[in-house]
Design a protein around this motif. Sequence first.
Motif, short mmCIF file in Angstrom:
data_model
loop_
_atom_site.label_atom_id
_atom_site.label_comp_id
_atom_site.label_asym_id
_atom_site.label_seq_id
_atom_site.Cartn_x
_atom_site.Cartn_y
_atom_site.Cartn_z
N THR A 74 0.85 -1.09 0.02
CA THR A 74 -0.10 -0.25 0.08
C THR A 74 0.72 1.23 -0.05
OG1 THR A 74 -0.10 0.20 2.36
CG2 THR A 74 -1.68 -1.23 1.41
N GLU B 167 2.24 1.42 3.53
CA GLU B 167 2.76 0.33 4.12
C GLU B 167 3.29 -0.57 3.18
OE1 GLU B 167 1.36 -3.31 7.33
OE2 GLU B 167 0.53 -1.14 7.33
N ILE C 280 4.95 -9.20 4.00
CA ILE C 280 3.88 -9.94 4.10
C ILE C 280 4.08 -11.02 2.75
CG2 ILE C 280 1.44 -10.11 3.28
CD1 ILE C 280 1.09 -7.57 4.91
N GLU D 276 -2.31 -12.66 11.91
CA GLU D 276 -2.20 -11.25 11.85
C GLU D 276 -2.22 -10.73 10.43
OE1 GLU D 276 0.75 -10.63 15.71
OE2 GLU D 276 1.74 -10.46 13.83
N ILE D 277 -1.90 -11.40 9.42
CA ILE D 277 -1.63 -11.26 8.14
C ILE D 277 -3.17 -11.05 7.50
CG2 ILE D 277 -0.75 -11.86 5.72
CD1 ILE D 277 1.71 -12.16 6.94
N ASP E 238 -6.08 -11.14 8.96
CA ASP E 238 -6.79 -10.11 9.82
C ASP E 238 -6.42 -8.68 8.87
OD1 ASP E 238 -8.02 -11.50 11.55
OD2 ASP E 238 -6.78 -11.07 13.07
N GLU E 239 -5.41 -8.18 8.64
CA GLU E 239 -4.72 -7.26 7.96
C GLU E 239 -5.44 -7.02 6.65
OE1 GLU E 239 -0.97 -4.74 6.41
OE2 GLU E 239 -0.61 -6.10 8.27
N LEU E 240 -5.13 -8.31 5.83
CA LEU E 240 -5.71 -8.16 4.71
C LEU E 240 -7.20 -8.36 4.47
CD1 LEU E 240 -3.24 -10.68 3.12
CD2 LEU E 240 -3.08 -8.33 2.73
N THR F 51 -9.03 -6.50 6.44
CA THR F 51 -9.64 -5.17 6.92
C THR F 51 -9.24 -4.27 5.66
OG1 THR F 51 -8.87 -5.50 9.16
CG2 THR F 51 -8.98 -3.36 8.31
N ARG F 52 -8.24 -4.46 5.01
CA ARG F 52 -7.80 -4.00 3.61
C ARG F 52 -9.19 -4.00 2.63
NH1 ARG F 52 -1.72 -4.46 2.05
NH2 ARG F 52 -0.84 -4.18 3.82
#
Length: 109
Positions: free
Chosen positions: A50, A53, A58, A94-95, A97-99, A101-102
């Motif tokens: 992004t 980030e 990742i 964690e990854i 969840d992050e993806l 959320t994106r």
Amino acid sequence: MRNHNQFKACLILCDWALASTIRALYIYKYHSVHPPKELTMNEILPLVHTDTESGLDIALFIGTMQHLSSLEDHPHNQPLELNNIDMLLQRTEEILDELATRMKDDLSD
């Protein structure tokens, strides 16, 4: 699987979850009905990167999970340790969840 010392199965399931999420990102970003079965690092990096980030960590983690899950058997002199599996499971979560959320944020825009 972790609680039953099925560490190889944990790695495979983590890899499948990451691969499915990356394919979902690919489908969303490129409006493709049929994404490639396996994505290369050149295809994964722009999906996870992004403006705020870097996606390199990742992408490298995804590549590592692909590699670990594809190994037939770990050498007997290097058994998988529970602490290492726990760290891999935590980082996978964690990854994911992050993806997720994106994707939710992109859909709401």
